[in-house]
Write an enzyme that holds these catalytic residues in place. Structure first.
Site, mmCIF file in Angstrom:
data_model
loop_
_atom_site.group_PDB
_atom_site.id
_atom_site.type_symbol
_atom_site.label_atom_id
_atom_site.label_comp_id
_atom_site.label_asym_id
_atom_site.label_seq_id
_atom_site.Cartn_x
_atom_site.Cartn_y
_atom_site.Cartn_z
ATOM 1 C CE LYS A 100 -8.077 -10.220 -0.855
ATOM 2 N NZ LYS A 100 -8.169 -9.574 0.466
ATOM 3 C CD GLU A 122 -7.434 -18.278 -4.115
ATOM 4 O OE1 GLU A 122 -7.184 -18.498 -5.309
ATOM 5 O OE2 GLU A 122 -6.870 -17.365 -3.446
ATOM 6 C CB SER A 386 -4.910 -4.327 4.258
ATOM 7 O OG SER A 386 -5.852 -4.658 5.262
HETATM 8 C C1 LIG Z 1 -7.881 -10.082 1.720
HETATM 9 C C2 LIG Z 1 -7.598 -9.025 2.697
HETATM 10 C C3 LIG Z 1 -6.643 -9.202 3.716
HETATM 11 C C4 LIG Z 1 -5.925 -10.490 3.985
HETATM 12 O O1 LIG Z 1 -5.094 -10.931 2.968
HETATM 13 P P1 LIG Z 1 -3.495 -10.855 3.037
HETATM 14 O O2 LIG Z 1 -3.060 -11.746 1.930
HETATM 15 O O3 LIG Z 1 -3.078 -11.359 4.386
HETATM 16 O O4 LIG Z 1 -3.115 -9.441 2.831
HETATM 17 C C5 LIG Z 1 -6.393 -8.124 4.570
HETATM 18 N N1 LIG Z 1 -7.045 -6.960 4.444
HETATM 19 C C6 LIG Z 1 -7.963 -6.752 3.482
HETATM 20 C C7 LIG Z 1 -8.645 -5.439 3.397
HETATM 21 C C8 LIG Z 1 -8.272 -7.778 2.584
HETATM 22 O O5 LIG Z 1 -9.183 -7.563 1.628
#
Ligand SMILES: *Cc1c(COP(=O)(O)O)cnc(C)c1O
Length: 401
Positions: A100, A122, A386
């Protein structure tokens, strides 16, 4: 490239043009009052993205502050267990513990370039709110985060984090008092304050130009990974590239780096309880046409999974398009499979994944064990990790008790 050329010329994951269309998806379905703000933002981003000075500042900030480039890690013990070669793109090692940061630093720099001094955002689980508050603190900007009242109660610790970072959290009491309603409030704030305010949207969703901006800001994940994989694989691309999908930003950024890698299959993995691709139908929400979870009357359904970060009832429009043209495939993982994958990576590689990221791993594990055509024995699979799982450890402990 001029506006629209990418879409018109059939370039996959190129410029969606001034109407922001990805095939039949995307667009800018907003009230008249929001059109000028969207157009101003689109023009500003187009200019910034073509400006080497802007790109340099973003790259150097993501290096010195954000921890980029993040590594690609070989997973020998997990690979031995699954019979496929697994590589992880380590967004868990980026500042704030997920991808993010790439989006919020980019949008904060863009806002500053546009002369804006205030960010609104948001948030559902609170992670995008925390990320936006982080970027606002870094650049000395005011920050207001809209969060459904139900979510503020569920995610008290993230509310405190945002306040610690100097942001104001405004609980949203309309509708179902969750993420969907927080997006509507943030859009409402932006219309009224656009002179000095930028709406820092958190994923590849919403009206044009957001799905395009956020994908481009996350492209660094896929671009880095492509190069890193080539170095590891002797110039080859991985057979499969996998990422979890909430709104779809880490997946879109990852896929963008491999869009023209014709030997790499692309797989997005949603939560089984929030599967906008598997169970959704096309409709319009939050200014975009995409696949949405809705009942026969068109009422938006609440997404539900153990991972609060995947609780968005829709999916970014470009993903709906990638599925429609057959460039990417979308799968689901159940809560039970996700819990197993969370423990599997922890135990075999010493990496505790975010529950969101564990969805991608869960699909890889199932596909490898069931002999899915994409994940044959000996295949090379790149998974975007992620985020890190520290935030989820207490919850998993309770679920396993
Ligand atoms: C917010 C988040 C997601 C989901 O958001 P995407 O827009 O689909 O990438 C996935 N993994 C983590 C660790 C997150 O913080």
């Amino acid at each position: 490239m001029t506006a629209g050329e990418g879409a018109a010329s059939g370039v996959i994951m190129g410029d969606p043009g001034d109407r922001g269309r990805f095939g039949e998806f995307g667009g800018r379905f907003v009230p008249e009052s929001l059109v000028p703000a969207c157009m101003e933002l689109e023009a500003a981003f187009r200019a910034a993205w073509a400006d080497p000075a802007f790109r340099d500042e973003l790259t150097s900030t993501l290096a010195s502050y954000g921890g980029r480039p993040t590594p690609v890690t070989e997973c020998p013990r997990l690979s031995a267990e699954l019979g496929v070669r697994v590589l992880l793109k380590r967004e868990d090692l980026a500042h704030t513990g997920s991808h993010k940061i790439n989006n919020v630093v980019g949008q904060a720099l863009l806002a500053r370039r546009m002369g804006k001094t205030r960010l609104v955002a948001e948030t559902g689980a609170g992670q995008h709110g925390v990320a936006t508050a982080t970027a606002a603190a870094r650049y000395g900007m005011a920050c207001v985060v809209y969060m459904g009242e139900v979510d503020t109660a569920r995610q008290e610790l993230n509310v405190f984090r945002m306040e610690l970072l100097g942001a104001e959290v405004r609980p949203v009491t309309s509708g179902s008092r969750t993420l969907k309603d927080a997006v509507n409030e943030a859009l409402r704030d932006w219309v009224a304050t656009v002179e000095d305010t930028h709406y820092c949207l958190g994923s590849v969703m919403g009206p044009h130009p957001y799905p395009w901006i956020v994908r481009e800001l996350q492209r660094v994940v896929g671009d880095e990974a492509r190069q890193q994989c080539r170095a590891i694989l002797g110039g080859a691309d991985p057979d499969v590239v996998v990422a979890c999908v909430g709104g779809g930003s880490n997946a879109a950024g990852t896929f963008a780096g491999f869009a023209d890698a014709t030997s790499s299959a692309l797989v997005g993995v949603e939560a089984a309880g929030g599967a906008a691709m598997a169970k959704g139908i096309p409709g319009v929400l939050h200014g975009m046409r995409s696949n949405l979870m809705q009942d026969e009357a068109g009422q938006i359904l609440e997404a539900e999974s153990i991972s609060a970060g995947l609780d968005y009832p829709g999916i970014g429009p470009e993903h709906a398009h990638l599925a429609a043209i057959g460039r990417a495939r979308y799968e689901t993982a159940t809560d039970a499979e996700v819990l197993e994958a969370f423990q599997l990576l922890s135990r075999t590689e010493g990496i505790i994944p975010a529950l969101e990221s564990a969805h991608a791993l869960a699909w890889v594990a199932r596909a490898a064990r069931s002999g899915d055509e994409l994940v044959r024995s000996g295949s090379t699979v790149l998974v975007t990790l992620s985020g890190r799982g520290d935030k989820d450890v207490a919850q998993v402990r309770e679920l396993l008790a």
